[in-house]
Design a protein around this motif. Sequence first.
Motif, mmCIF file in Angstrom:
data_model
loop_
_atom_site.group_PDB
_atom_site.id
_atom_site.type_symbol
_atom_site.label_atom_id
_atom_site.label_comp_id
_atom_site.label_asym_id
_atom_site.label_seq_id
_atom_site.Cartn_x
_atom_site.Cartn_y
_atom_site.Cartn_z
ATOM 1 N N LEU A 154 -5.551 6.253 -0.118
ATOM 2 C CA LEU A 154 -4.557 6.109 0.946
ATOM 3 C C LEU A 154 -3.390 5.227 0.497
ATOM 4 C CD1 LEU A 154 -3.515 6.106 3.885
ATOM 5 C CD2 LEU A 154 -5.151 4.266 4.360
ATOM 6 N N ASP A 155 -3.711 4.069 -0.086
ATOM 7 C CA ASP A 155 -2.640 3.157 -0.497
ATOM 8 C C ASP A 155 -1.770 3.822 -1.567
ATOM 9 O OD1 ASP A 155 -3.626 1.237 1.265
ATOM 10 O OD2 ASP A 155 -5.019 0.430 -0.227
ATOM 11 N N THR A 156 -2.411 4.569 -2.466
ATOM 12 C CA THR A 156 -1.668 5.285 -3.503
ATOM 13 C C THR A 156 -0.787 6.371 -2.881
ATOM 14 O OG1 THR A 156 -3.384 4.798 -5.131
ATOM 15 C CG2 THR A 156 -1.952 6.666 -5.613
ATOM 16 N N ALA A 157 -1.323 7.062 -1.888
ATOM 17 C CA ALA A 157 -0.531 8.105 -1.208
ATOM 18 C C ALA A 157 0.685 7.487 -0.528
ATOM 19 C CB ALA A 157 -1.403 8.837 -0.193
ATOM 20 N N ARG A 158 0.481 6.323 0.061
ATOM 21 C CA ARG A 158 1.621 5.651 0.716
ATOM 22 C C ARG A 158 2.685 5.271 -0.313
ATOM 23 N NH1 ARG A 158 -2.187 2.253 4.938
ATOM 24 N NH2 ARG A 158 -1.965 3.744 6.645
ATOM 25 N N PHE A 159 2.241 4.705 -1.419
ATOM 26 C CA PHE A 159 3.162 4.291 -2.482
ATOM 27 C C PHE A 159 3.915 5.519 -3.009
ATOM 28 C CE2 PHE A 159 3.200 1.708 -6.768
ATOM 29 C CZ PHE A 159 4.534 1.375 -6.561
ATOM 30 N N GLU A 184 14.269 -4.618 -8.037
ATOM 31 C CA GLU A 184 14.331 -4.976 -6.608
ATOM 32 C C GLU A 184 13.774 -3.827 -5.751
ATOM 33 O OE1 GLU A 184 17.047 -5.316 -8.735
ATOM 34 O OE2 GLU A 184 16.445 -7.429 -8.965
ATOM 35 N N ASP A 185 14.170 -2.605 -6.105
ATOM 36 C CA ASP A 185 13.677 -1.454 -5.338
ATOM 37 C C ASP A 185 12.164 -1.304 -5.480
ATOM 38 O OD1 ASP A 185 16.069 -0.711 -4.248
ATOM 39 O OD2 ASP A 185 16.543 0.799 -5.774
ATOM 40 N N ILE A 186 11.679 -1.468 -6.718
ATOM 41 C CA ILE A 186 10.224 -1.334 -6.932
ATOM 42 C C ILE A 186 9.487 -2.411 -6.145
ATOM 43 C CG2 ILE A 186 8.347 -1.450 -8.641
ATOM 44 C CD1 ILE A 186 10.335 -0.263 -10.687
ATOM 45 N N ASP A 187 9.989 -3.639 -6.219
ATOM 46 C CA ASP A 187 9.335 -4.740 -5.487
ATOM 47 C C ASP A 187 9.294 -4.443 -3.987
ATOM 48 O OD1 ASP A 187 8.946 -6.042 -7.834
ATOM 49 O OD2 ASP A 187 10.550 -7.519 -7.550
ATOM 50 N N ALA A 188 10.400 -3.897 -3.472
ATOM 51 C CA ALA A 188 10.451 -3.609 -2.031
ATOM 52 C C ALA A 188 9.439 -2.512 -1.671
ATOM 53 C CB ALA A 188 11.857 -3.183 -1.630
ATOM 54 N N LEU A 189 9.295 -1.495 -2.527
ATOM 55 C CA LEU A 189 8.340 -0.409 -2.230
ATOM 56 C C LEU A 189 6.901 -0.895 -2.353
ATOM 57 C CD1 LEU A 189 10.007 2.713 -3.918
ATOM 58 C CD2 LEU A 189 10.234 1.873 -1.579
ATOM 59 N N VAL A 190 6.673 -1.792 -3.336
ATOM 60 C CA VAL A 190 5.334 -2.383 -3.502
ATOM 61 C C VAL A 190 4.971 -3.164 -2.231
ATOM 62 C CG1 VAL A 190 4.148 -4.272 -4.698
ATOM 63 C CG2 VAL A 190 5.255 -2.457 -6.023
ATOM 64 N N ASN A 239 1.987 -3.433 3.069
ATOM 65 C CA ASN A 239 2.004 -3.541 4.531
ATOM 66 C C ASN A 239 2.000 -2.172 5.210
ATOM 67 O OD1 ASN A 239 2.168 -6.363 4.472
ATOM 68 N ND2 ASN A 239 4.342 -6.224 3.977
ATOM 69 N N GLY A 240 1.620 -1.148 4.452
ATOM 70 C CA GLY A 240 1.720 0.232 4.965
ATOM 71 C C GLY A 240 0.933 0.456 6.238
ATOM 72 N N GLY A 241 -0.261 -0.105 6.314
ATOM 73 C CA GLY A 241 -1.088 0.071 7.509
ATOM 74 C C GLY A 241 -0.492 -0.671 8.689
ATOM 75 N N ALA A 242 -0.046 -1.902 8.451
ATOM 76 C CA ALA A 242 0.499 -2.730 9.531
ATOM 77 C C ALA A 242 1.774 -2.109 10.102
ATOM 78 C CB ALA A 242 0.786 -4.138 9.011
ATOM 79 N N GLU A 243 2.560 -1.462 9.248
ATOM 80 C CA GLU A 243 3.800 -0.833 9.719
ATOM 81 C C GLU A 243 3.476 0.267 10.739
ATOM 82 O OE1 GLU A 243 6.274 0.676 6.520
ATOM 83 O OE2 GLU A 243 7.787 1.426 7.922
ATOM 84 N N VAL A 244 2.422 1.037 10.465
ATOM 85 C CA VAL A 244 2.020 2.100 11.402
ATOM 86 C C VAL A 244 1.459 1.483 12.689
ATOM 87 C CG1 VAL A 244 0.465 4.072 11.749
ATOM 88 C CG2 VAL A 244 1.561 3.743 9.523
ATOM 89 N N VAL A 245 0.604 0.465 12.525
ATOM 90 C CA VAL A 245 -0.010 -0.194 13.695
ATOM 91 C C VAL A 245 1.077 -0.750 14.628
ATOM 92 C CG1 VAL A 245 -1.405 -2.181 14.433
ATOM 93 C CG2 VAL A 245 -2.188 -0.751 12.532
#
Length: 318
Positions: A156-161, A209-215, A220-226
């Motif tokens: 899941l985390d990989t799919a989000r990334f 900077e872009d990579i850091d922001a996506l990382v 926080n991918g789950g929290a963003e959805v919650v």
Amino acid sequence: MSRAGKIAVIGAGFYGSTTAMRLAEYDIFETVVLTDVLEGKAEGLALDMNQSRPVQKFETQIVGQTTGLDGSGYEAISGSKIVVITAGLPRKPGMSRMDLIETNAKIVRQVSENVAKHAKDAVVIVVSNPLDEMTALAQIATGFPKNRVMGQAGMLDTARFTNFVAEKTGSPVGEVKTLTLGSHGETMVPVPSKSSVKGKALSDVLSKEDIDALVERTRNGGAEVVALLKTGSAYYAPSAAAAQMAKAVALNSGEVMPVCAWVDGEFGISGVYLGVEAEIGSQGINKVVETTLTPDELAALKTAAEAVRAKQADVKDL
Ligand code: APR
């Protein structure tokens, strides 16, 4: 299409029901059993799913079963080759996955004890949160060999990334590769050195900077959805990930996937359930794959291992 065997999904909430539906639509199982403690919930959902068979064109039958906290109803899962444990509360906005530990430990223990009684040869895939700790607890409570118990998080985390990188670079998701290891929480380890777009290293395509922001967004991918849903947590991408893991077990595919697996010496880490890449087969984890990491990524993986080790030691008493 040949269909074989039975798979059980415990917990018929959003995650469990979407997982059951995906598994049934693969049309590779004879039966998908869906259970829940809420009277009639699993039966109702199974009835509804079965009625989609003529439209979606699959023959797998879905069986719904209410189970009691005394273990009643668990006969329905007997003979299952795979059991996916989704029972447990989801987060609310502002909660960390770790805030669920006491409540979900009681649920996962009760479920695991019944799985051990009624499906003693099954491979168990845990998705309840906090994931790494609940996977460790399911292994303890079932007493199953460690290779037969794994957790879903890395897929899941990989799919989000991957999705974030695809959107940022305007690429099809099929041309983006990423990897995420470590815990399913604060010590998640997205691995830019193993990530690429159309075969080019991520660092050649995006700025630091872009990579850091996506990382950070992935972490926080789950929290963003919650935060957006307000009443529950993600289930479409999570169920896609869990169902693919179950399919790899069912087909004995030997696929290498990022999963939560027992690590015993790999990466210089021992004695902990952790997000790593592993080869999946009919007995669960065939082997952990020791991906080459940069020194920083390896250090982050070791930090994640120590963070989850401490919590996993606590769960046996919960
Ligand atoms: N046995 C079986 N089912 C149970 C039990 C139990 N002991 N206790 C609770 N359940 C059921 C609930 O009745 C509910 O139907 O688990 C289901 C949980 O469903 P949701 O609240 O919709 O939660 P969901 O989004 O499916 O998430 C389930 O996955 O991602 C994680 O953090 C999430 O831990 C949560 C789990």
